[in-house]
Design a protein around this motif. Structure first.
Motif, PDB file in Angstrom:
ATOM      1  N   HIS A   1      -6.119   8.638   1.924  1.00 48.24           N
ATOM      2  CA  HIS A   1      -6.904   7.879   0.949  1.00 48.24           C
ATOM      3  C   HIS A   1      -7.830   8.791   0.154  1.00 48.24           C
ATOM      4  O   HIS A   1      -8.025   8.576  -1.063  1.00 48.24           O
ATOM      5  CB  HIS A   1      -7.717   6.807   1.670  1.00 48.24           C
ATOM      6  CG  HIS A   1      -8.516   5.944   0.737  1.00 48.24           C
ATOM      7  ND1 HIS A   1      -7.935   5.108  -0.180  1.00 48.24           N
ATOM      8  CD2 HIS A   1      -9.858   5.815   0.571  1.00 48.24           C
ATOM      9  CE1 HIS A   1      -8.881   4.481  -0.869  1.00 48.24           C
ATOM     10  NE2 HIS A   1     -10.052   4.908  -0.439  1.00 48.24           N
ATOM     11  N   GLN A   2      -8.401   9.786   0.813  1.00 46.46           N
ATOM     12  CA  GLN A   2      -9.305  10.704   0.111  1.00 46.46           C
ATOM     13  C   GLN A   2      -8.586  11.469  -0.991  1.00 46.46           C
ATOM     14  O   GLN A   2      -9.225  11.983  -1.909  1.00 46.46           O
ATOM     15  CB  GLN A   2      -9.922  11.697   1.109  1.00 46.46           C
ATOM     16  CG  GLN A   2     -10.858  11.047   2.097  1.00 46.46           C
ATOM     17  CD  GLN A   2     -12.247  11.672   2.091  1.00 46.46           C
ATOM     18  OE1 GLN A   2     -12.574  12.497   1.253  1.00 46.46           O
ATOM     19  NE2 GLN A   2     -13.064  11.237   3.026  1.00 46.46           N
TER      20      GLN A   2
ATOM     21  N   SER B   1      -3.527   4.622  -1.517  1.00 50.51           N
ATOM     22  CA  SER B   1      -4.076   3.425  -0.881  1.00 50.51           C
ATOM     23  C   SER B   1      -3.583   3.373   0.556  1.00 50.51           C
ATOM     24  O   SER B   1      -2.461   3.770   0.864  1.00 50.51           O
ATOM     25  CB  SER B   1      -3.627   2.174  -1.642  1.00 50.51           C
ATOM     26  OG  SER B   1      -2.218   2.083  -1.677  1.00 50.51           O
ATOM     27  N   ALA B   2      -4.458   2.909   1.465  1.00 56.62           N
ATOM     28  CA  ALA B   2      -4.123   2.962   2.891  1.00 56.62           C
ATOM     29  C   ALA B   2      -4.630   1.733   3.621  1.00 56.62           C
ATOM     30  O   ALA B   2      -5.677   1.166   3.294  1.00 56.62           O
ATOM     31  CB  ALA B   2      -4.723   4.221   3.522  1.00 56.62           C
TER      32      ALA B   2
ATOM     33  N   VAL C   1       0.856  -1.188   0.000  1.00 55.31           N
ATOM     34  CA  VAL C   1       0.000   0.000   0.000  1.00 55.31           C
ATOM     35  C   VAL C   1       0.892   1.239   0.000  1.00 55.31           C
ATOM     36  O   VAL C   1       2.096   1.167   0.257  1.00 55.31           O
ATOM     37  CB  VAL C   1      -0.925   0.033   1.228  1.00 55.31           C
ATOM     38  CG1 VAL C   1      -1.983  -1.063   1.146  1.00 55.31           C
ATOM     39  CG2 VAL C   1      -0.130  -0.066   2.526  1.00 55.31           C
TER      40      VAL C   1
ATOM     41  N   ALA D   1      -5.157   7.830   7.774  1.00 56.41           N
ATOM     42  CA  ALA D   1      -5.498   6.946   6.660  1.00 56.41           C
ATOM     43  C   ALA D   1      -6.565   7.569   5.770  1.00 56.41           C
ATOM     44  O   ALA D   1      -6.473   7.524   4.529  1.00 56.41           O
ATOM     45  CB  ALA D   1      -5.956   5.596   7.198  1.00 56.41           C
ATOM     46  N   ASP D   2      -7.576   8.142   6.391  1.00 57.53           N
ATOM     47  CA  ASP D   2      -8.673   8.725   5.608  1.00 57.53           C
ATOM     48  C   ASP D   2      -8.203   9.933   4.819  1.00 57.53           C
ATOM     49  O   ASP D   2      -8.557  10.105   3.644  1.00 57.53           O
ATOM     50  CB  ASP D   2      -9.812   9.116   6.552  1.00 57.53           C
ATOM     51  CG  ASP D   2     -11.061   9.542   5.799  1.00 57.53           C
ATOM     52  OD1 ASP D   2     -11.468   8.825   4.860  1.00 57.53           O
ATOM     53  OD2 ASP D   2     -11.632  10.591   6.138  1.00 57.53           O
TER      54      ASP D   2
ATOM     55  N   ILE E   1     -10.548   1.763   3.213  1.00 59.53           N
ATOM     56  CA  ILE E   1      -9.299   1.591   3.950  1.00 59.53           C
ATOM     57  C   ILE E   1      -9.221   0.154   4.451  1.00 59.53           C
ATOM     58  O   ILE E   1     -10.169  -0.349   5.063  1.00 59.53           O
ATOM     59  CB  ILE E   1      -9.221   2.580   5.128  1.00 59.53           C
ATOM     60  CG1 ILE E   1      -9.256   4.023   4.603  1.00 59.53           C
ATOM     61  CG2 ILE E   1      -7.967   2.340   5.967  1.00 59.53           C
ATOM     62  CD1 ILE E   1      -9.532   5.056   5.679  1.00 59.53           C
TER      63      ILE E   1
END
Length: 465
Positions: free
Chosen positions: A25-26, A30-31, A6, A21-22, A104
């Motif tokens: 990823h947003q 990739s997380a 990732v 992570a969010d 996630i």
């Protein structure tokens, strides 16, 4: 070869790790997050949320007692605990589902660094998953510490987890520590029916706040019936006849059905493989203002780092961290002091609310901290009960506001509010500190009448505006 590759892997799925992570990823990365306990972390189940669920009902009852014509109570303890469970039941299925819906990857197990850009996850069934990542973020939080008191490991002492997840309120409670956890739990348990004794090694409660804040909180606790002992230490504790008996260094003894140790926390970094990348286990990770620890690949946020140990500050660090790794993934230069790539507020504007009664809300430097930093400062204070909003909110409103002003720049560098329901007042001060708003401009920020915020006008007048 890794089992999973990732862009970003975060060790720790508390609110801080989730936010990293969010955020990443947003923005297209990739997380994955690794969690050995409950998704949502300490704050969701054992700290911020359940403690406030215990405090809010008893604070409401106390507020009605300051308002003639209103009757309430007594407290229904079972209903209070049931409502607490609605907010903080030990079930992370909804938070795990949120991660899944956000795209996630959740890896349940214990995560450890396995060298540069590598994490190994050991699952409960003994299997392992190796994760390769461009960026690794440590968000493992912290755990309570036990002070060097003889017998403390043998009496079944509570931590914050026991205090916030209790199924029955004990008849009496000893609390060791007069910091935030100690005074909040003293407030809650005394008002829920326990007989509370609080022992503080230092000379005052809440030692990191303005001295008057600690004095007011102590007075309120004692008015509630809490036995507050300051300037003394516990030397020894033991179980005797179903009670915990604590011997103090002034020769006295105190007793309680249970003992809550609220004497600090340490970062959970002792068994996460730091030695594989040349770092010392058990220490907070030395993250810089971009949250970077090593090279361009290892980061630390929240209680695992050297930053402020508060959930909202950890989430702030997390947003910065997410934006930093995204910028680096794109080959972009990091921004400066007030960009999305620097935790500038860590140095100048850390806000906090302590949910005692009276509440203590503060941001920035205390007068003592400002002077220690070499700033030329002057403080002004005003009783909130002397403005119409305070007088209307409660009979005998007990509270004050203090501004710490840099006299060279004439900007606010610190503020403290103490009183019933002052928690939401601190954000205006946070904006003033972060924005370095001159007092001459603040004078034009007209407070609404009759609200407690009128104290801002009185403080500016006291300064001479």
């Amino acid at each position: 070869m890794s089992d999973l590759d990732v862009d970003v892997v975060v060790i720790g799925a508390g609110p801080v790790g989730e936010n990293v992570a969010d955020r990443a990823h947003q923005q297209g990365l990739s997380a994955a997050v690794v969690e050995s306990g409950l998704v949502g972390g300490e704050c969701s189940y054992y700290a911020c949320i359940p403690s406030k669920a215990l405090l809010r009902p008893v604070d409401l009852l106390a507020a009605t007692q300051r308002m003639p014509g209103v009757e309430a109570g007594p407290i229904d303890v079972a209903a209070v605990l049931a409502r607490r469970d609605q907010f903080a039941a030990e079930d992370d299925s909804s938070q795990a589902s949120w991660l899944d819906g956000a795209g996630i990857t959740l890896l349940r197990g214990r995560g450890r660094l396995a060298g540069e850009r590598a994490v190994e996850v050991t699952h409960d069934d003994g299997t392992t998953t190796s994760v390769g990542a461009r960026y690794v973020v440590v968000a493992t939080g912290s755990v309570p510490t036990h002070p060097p008191v003889d017998g403390v490991e043998d009496v079944g002492a509570w931590t914050n987890r026991d205090a916030t997840q209790v199924k029955d309120v004990p008849s009496s409670l000893l609390i060791l520590g007069g910091g935030v956890v100690g005074v909040e739990m003293a407030t809650a348990y005394q008002r829920l029916g326990a007989r509370v004794t609080l022992v503080q090694h230092g000379e005052r409660l809440l030692p990191n706040t303005e001295p008057e804040a600690g004095r007011r909180v102590r007075g309120a606790l004692e008015a509630d019936g809490v036995d507050v002992r300051v300037g003394v230490s516990m030397r020894e504790v033991r179980r005797e006849g179903g009670e915990v008996v604590a011997s103090l260094d002034d020769g006295s003894q105190v007793r309680g059905a249970e003992l809550l140790v609220a004497a600090g926390r340490r970062p959970t970094t002792d068994d996460i493989g730091l030695e594989t990348v040349g770092l010392e286990p058990g220490k907070p990770l030395p993250a810089d203002d971009s949250t970077t620890v090593l090279g361009d690949w290892l980061y630390a946020v929240g209680d695992a780092s050297t930053g402020a140990k508060l959930t909202h500050m950890g989430k702030y660090q997390a947003r910065i961290c997410g934006d930093v790794v995204v910028a680096r993934s794109r080959g972009e230069e990091l921004g400066g002091r007030y960009s999305h790539h620097a935790t500038t507020a860590e140095h100048t504007a850390v806000p906090q609310v302590i949910f005692t009664d009276p509440q203590v809300a503060s941001v920035g430097r205390t007068e003592a901290a400002a002077r220690d930093a070499g700033l030329p400062v002057r403080t002004v204070s005003y009783e909130i009960g002397n403005v119409a909003g305070g007088a209307l909110e409660a009979d005998g409103y007990d509270g004050f506001a203090t501004l710490v002003v840099d006299t060279e720049r004439e900007v606010v560098v610190g503020a403290t509010f103490v009183g019933q329901d002052v928690g939401d007042m601190v954000h205006a001060a946070t904006i003033a500190v972060v924005g370095e708003v001159p007092l001459s401009r603040l004078w034009h920020a007209v407070p609404s009448f009759p609200t407690k915020t009128e104290v801002w006008l009185r403080l500016l007048e006291a300064y001479g505006m």
